[in-house]
Scaffold this motif. Structure first.
Motif, PDB file in Angstrom:
ATOM      1  N   GLY A 196      28.932  66.657  34.288  1.00 13.12           N
ATOM      2  CA  GLY A 196      29.239  67.782  35.156  1.00 13.12           C
ATOM      3  C   GLY A 196      29.930  67.281  36.406  1.00 13.12           C
ATOM      4  O   GLY A 196      30.509  66.181  36.410  1.00 13.12           O
ATOM      5  N   HIS A 202      24.338  66.462  31.861  1.00 18.49           N
ATOM      6  CA  HIS A 202      23.637  67.426  31.016  1.00 18.49           C
ATOM      7  C   HIS A 202      23.302  66.720  29.704  1.00 18.49           C
ATOM      8  O   HIS A 202      24.188  66.144  29.069  1.00 18.49           O
ATOM      9  CB  HIS A 202      24.512  68.647  30.752  1.00 18.49           C
ATOM     10  CG  HIS A 202      24.999  69.338  31.987  1.00 18.49           C
ATOM     11  ND1 HIS A 202      24.212  70.195  32.721  1.00 18.49           N
ATOM     12  CD2 HIS A 202      26.196  69.272  32.635  1.00 18.49           C
ATOM     13  CE1 HIS A 202      24.904  70.644  33.761  1.00 18.49           C
ATOM     14  NE2 HIS A 202      26.104  70.095  33.734  1.00 18.49           N
ATOM     15  N   THR A 216      19.286  68.806  33.123  1.00 17.45           N
ATOM     16  CA  THR A 216      20.397  68.862  34.064  1.00 17.45           C
ATOM     17  C   THR A 216      19.999  68.020  35.261  1.00 17.45           C
ATOM     18  O   THR A 216      19.013  68.326  35.939  1.00 17.45           O
ATOM     19  CB  THR A 216      20.706  70.300  34.490  1.00 17.45           C
ATOM     20  OG1 THR A 216      21.095  71.056  33.335  1.00 17.45           O
ATOM     21  CG2 THR A 216      21.837  70.333  35.501  1.00 17.45           C
TER      22      THR A 216
END
Length: 297
Positions: A196, A202, A216
């Motif tokens: 990300g 992730h 996450t």
């Protein structure tokens, strides 16, 4: 139990040294660090001795607590275990499975106690919740979010080279796994990983009990969005990890208690070097998938 501290950085100053100095069943015997002046200052602050030579410290103690980058920690943990010293280690145990296996094997051969400080596992509310959810079972899926803002100007870890290099996967990923594995079971497959923004990761996991989970993780989230959340969903509905009522210092004191207990009765602690090795293996598998999704200059 006579215990020494290896390391003089922010975590050693904020947590390890104060907790060891205040502990009523441990003798805080001394400090060694890669920066001798810092070791002298930290030792003086807590009424103990600074050691210029790590082997001299190992010769004077029954156990060591380590507050060093994981690659440095792994090598010194092997050295300490071979000297017959019990180990209170930080997470991650190492940043390669090879390094982690060396530590776990040294612990096994020397028959010393080991405890790895996964902070959440030593906070009474969250640890009780983990045990309760593991006993309930029937979980279908889980979501773990660990978002921090570590590299801001007011953070004591802003200048941490290993955190900048390895990112959230290795810094807070161990915390997420330390909660999920006891509840959902070991990881059967690291099914996917994707990058990300900045260091955000992730990760999708399949567990041996049949459940799946998603992680996450970030050290570079906007401060207003930082926080931790773990949600389980299954036959009995949903369950959320409770917030900890206290901070890392009392949690570390409990980890020290756990090391002393394991050394006295010979029973492995659930957060021992073998467990931390498994966490390292999972993170290394995730990293291999993650690397292929990051943009390259």
């Amino acid at each position: 139990m006579r215990i020494g501290l290896l390391g003089t950085g922010p975590w050693a100053q904020l947590v390890h040294a104060p907790a060891l100095a205040a502990h009523d069943t441990l003798a805080f015997t001394g400090v060694w660090g890669r920066r001798p002046k810092a070791a002298e200052a930290l030792a003086e602050r807590h009424g103990t001795r600074a050691y210029a030579d790590v082997d001299a410290l190992l010769g004077d103690v029954d156990a060591v607590a380590v507050a060093l980058p994981p690659d440095v920690q792994a090598a010194l943990a092997v050295r300490a275990a071979r000297a017959g010293r019990h180990l209170l280690l930080d997470k991650p145990l190492a940043t390669t499975a090879e390094q982690g296996r060396a530590v776990a094997e040294a612990v096994r051969k020397a028959q010393v106690a080991s405890v790895v400080f996964f902070t959440t596992r030593f906070q009474p509310g969250p640890e009780a919740w983990i045990a309760e959810q593991a006993a309930r079972g029937g979980w279908f899926t889980a979501r773990a979010t660990w978002l921090g803002s570590v590299f801001t100007a007011d953070s004591p870890f802003a200048d941490s080279p290993w955190r900048r290099e390895k990112g959230a996967l290795w810094d807070v990923g161990p915390h997420a796994l330390s909660v999920l594995l006891p509840v959902l079971g070991d990881v059967r497959q690291v099914a996917a990983a994707a990058a990300g923004p900045e260091d955000t990761a992730h990760v999708v996991l399949r567990h041996e009990g049949g459940a799946s989970s998603t992680l996450t993780l970030s050290l570079t989230a906007p401060p207003a969005s930082a926080g931790t959340e773990v949600e389980l969903r299954g036959r009995q509905g949903t369950a959320l990890l409770p917030d900890a009522a206290d901070g890392p210092l009392p949690a570390f004191a409990r980890a020290a208690d756990a090391l002393r207990a394991a050394a006295l009765d010979g029973r492995p602690h659930p957060c021992d070097a073998a467990f931390a090795l498994r966490v390292t293996e999972i993170l290394q598998a995730a990293e291999a998938l993650l690397d292929g999704t990051r943009p390259h200059a």
